[in-house]
Design a protein around this motif. Structure first.
Motif, PDB file in Angstrom:
ATOM      1  N   LEU A 154       0.844  -1.195   0.000  1.00  7.05           N
ATOM      2  CA  LEU A 154       0.000   0.000   0.000  1.00  7.05           C
ATOM      3  C   LEU A 154       0.876   1.241   0.000  1.00  7.05           C
ATOM      4  O   LEU A 154       2.018   1.205   0.475  1.00  7.05           O
ATOM      5  N   LEU A 155       0.337   2.326  -0.508  1.00  7.42           N
ATOM      6  CA  LEU A 155       1.035   3.610  -0.448  1.00  7.42           C
ATOM      7  C   LEU A 155       0.037   4.747  -0.574  1.00  7.42           C
ATOM      8  O   LEU A 155      -1.057   4.577  -1.100  1.00  7.42           O
ATOM      9  N   GLU A 175       1.001   3.052 -11.311  1.00  8.02           N
ATOM     10  CA  GLU A 175       0.056   2.295 -12.138  1.00  8.02           C
ATOM     11  C   GLU A 175       0.794   1.397 -13.128  1.00  8.02           C
ATOM     12  O   GLU A 175       0.356   0.270 -13.391  1.00  8.02           O
ATOM     13  N   SER A 176       1.917   1.856 -13.669  1.00  7.82           N
ATOM     14  CA  SER A 176       2.678   1.027 -14.618  1.00  7.82           C
ATOM     15  C   SER A 176       3.277  -0.203 -13.929  1.00  7.82           C
ATOM     16  O   SER A 176       3.586  -1.198 -14.585  1.00  7.82           O
ATOM     17  N   LEU A 177       3.427  -0.127 -12.599  1.00 10.52           N
ATOM     18  CA  LEU A 177       3.942  -1.258 -11.831  1.00 10.52           C
ATOM     19  C   LEU A 177       2.819  -2.170 -11.330  1.00 10.52           C
ATOM     20  O   LEU A 177       3.078  -3.181 -10.684  1.00 10.52           O
ATOM     21  N   VAL A 209      -3.165  -0.075  -8.121  1.00 11.09           N
ATOM     22  CA  VAL A 209      -4.485   0.428  -8.508  1.00 11.09           C
ATOM     23  C   VAL A 209      -4.960   1.442  -7.468  1.00 11.09           C
ATOM     24  O   VAL A 209      -4.634   1.345  -6.284  1.00 11.09           O
ATOM     25  N   ARG A 210      -5.737   2.394  -7.950  1.00 13.47           N
ATOM     26  CA  ARG A 210      -6.299   3.428  -7.075  1.00 13.47           C
ATOM     27  C   ARG A 210      -7.434   2.838  -6.247  1.00 13.47           C
ATOM     28  O   ARG A 210      -8.230   2.046  -6.746  1.00 13.47           O
ATOM     29  N   ASP A 211      -7.493   3.248  -5.013  1.00 12.50           N
ATOM     30  CA  ASP A 211      -8.573   2.814  -4.143  1.00 12.50           C
ATOM     31  C   ASP A 211      -9.888   3.364  -4.678  1.00 12.50           C
ATOM     32  O   ASP A 211      -9.971   4.540  -5.046  1.00 12.50           O
ATOM     33  N   ASP A 242      -4.347  16.388   0.791  1.00 15.60           N
ATOM     34  CA  ASP A 242      -5.146  15.283   0.269  1.00 15.60           C
ATOM     35  C   ASP A 242      -4.224  14.141  -0.158  1.00 15.60           C
ATOM     36  O   ASP A 242      -3.080  14.372  -0.560  1.00 15.60           O
ATOM     37  N   ARG A 243      -4.729  12.916  -0.087  1.00 18.07           N
ATOM     38  CA  ARG A 243      -3.955  11.764  -0.513  1.00 18.07           C
ATOM     39  C   ARG A 243      -4.856  10.748  -1.194  1.00 18.07           C
ATOM     40  O   ARG A 243      -6.051  10.651  -0.913  1.00 18.07           O
ATOM     41  N   LEU A 244      -4.233   9.987  -2.088  1.00 23.52           N
ATOM     42  CA  LEU A 244      -4.882   8.903  -2.802  1.00 23.52           C
ATOM     43  C   LEU A 244      -4.214   7.609  -2.346  1.00 23.52           C
ATOM     44  O   LEU A 244      -2.981   7.513  -2.342  1.00 23.52           O
ATOM     45  N   LEU A 245      -4.998   6.628  -1.950  1.00 19.95           N
ATOM     46  CA  LEU A 245      -4.483   5.333  -1.555  1.00 19.95           C
ATOM     47  C   LEU A 245      -4.369   4.448  -2.792  1.00 19.95           C
ATOM     48  O   LEU A 245      -5.286   4.389  -3.610  1.00 19.95           O
ATOM     49  N   MET A 246      -3.223   3.775  -2.932  1.00 18.05           N
ATOM     50  CA  MET A 246      -3.017   2.836  -4.026  1.00 18.05           C
ATOM     51  C   MET A 246      -2.534   1.524  -3.425  1.00 18.05           C
ATOM     52  O   MET A 246      -1.878   1.512  -2.383  1.00 18.05           O
ATOM     53  N   SER A 247      -2.875   0.413  -4.092  1.00 18.94           N
ATOM     54  CA  SER A 247      -2.469  -0.889  -3.582  1.00 18.94           C
ATOM     55  C   SER A 247      -2.017  -1.801  -4.726  1.00 18.94           C
ATOM     56  O   SER A 247      -2.407  -1.623  -5.870  1.00 18.94           O
ATOM     57  N   LEU A 248      -1.188  -2.773  -4.338  1.00 17.12           N
ATOM     58  CA  LEU A 248      -0.680  -3.763  -5.287  1.00 17.12           C
ATOM     59  C   LEU A 248      -0.663  -5.115  -4.605  1.00 17.12           C
ATOM     60  O   LEU A 248       0.076  -5.304  -3.630  1.00 17.12           O
ATOM     61  N   PRO A 249      -1.473  -6.060  -5.102  1.00 14.11           N
ATOM     62  CA  PRO A 249      -1.358  -7.422  -4.568  1.00 14.11           C
ATOM     63  C   PRO A 249      -0.115  -8.076  -5.180  1.00 14.11           C
ATOM     64  O   PRO A 249       0.100  -7.989  -6.390  1.00 14.11           O
ATOM     65  N   LEU A 250       0.691  -8.695  -4.334  1.00 14.47           N
ATOM     66  CA  LEU A 250       1.882  -9.406  -4.827  1.00 14.47           C
ATOM     67  C   LEU A 250       1.548 -10.885  -4.907  1.00 14.47           C
ATOM     68  O   LEU A 250       1.040 -11.470  -3.958  1.00 14.47           O
TER      69      LEU A 250
END
Length: 140
Positions: free
Chosen positions: A94-95, A109-111, A114-116, A130-138
């Motif tokens: 997460l970031l 996104e290229s990695l 995805v946006r929450d 303001d912040r946008l949460l992004m996540s990547l399932p490994l």
């Protein structure tokens, strides 16, 4: 400051290496600080992540020297960090990112991040932050 221009004396990363943090007992578990050094020995970027906790890790910070932005340093740091996190047993990364940071969002996104679906969190880090949460399932 700006993008790297030929003749500026800066080069892209010569090597990436994990560095020990000075936090000692405050930082349990594997070290997830990755530093990119240029040919001249200067630090041109770093990535810092948390060790996995219940299968999740956070990218705490990614920074690249403006003199070498656009040369793939951030991508290299992120790929190696994700590789390290996967090896440490992380299932999801997460970031938080500033919604106006189009270059960072495009990189993430290229990695595969995805946006929450909840979208931007107004004032998440305080008024106007303001912040946008992004996540990547490994995957294994």
């Amino acid at each position: 400051m700006g993008r790297h221009q030929p003749g500026q004396g800066r080069t892209g990363p010569r090597r990436l290496r994990h560095r020990a943090t000075p936090l000692g007992p405050l930082a349990p578990g594997p070290d997830h600080l990755l530093v990119a050094e240029g040919d001249d020995g200067h630090i041109c970027g770093y990535a810092l992540a948390t060790p996995p906790n219940k299968g999740q890790s956070w990218i705490v910070s990614l920074a690249v020297d403006p003199a070498v932005q656009g040369m793939g340093v951030g991508r290299q740091l992120m790929r190696e960090t994700l590789k390290s996190l996967r090896a440490a047993g992380t299932g999801t990364v997460l970031l938080w990112v500033e919604p106006a940071n189009d270059h960072a969002i495009a990189l993430y996104e290229s990695l595969g991040f995805v946006r929450d679906p909840a979208g931007t969190r107004p004032d998440h880090f305080g008024p106007g932050a303001d912040r946008l949460l992004m996540s990547l399932p490994l995957s294994g």
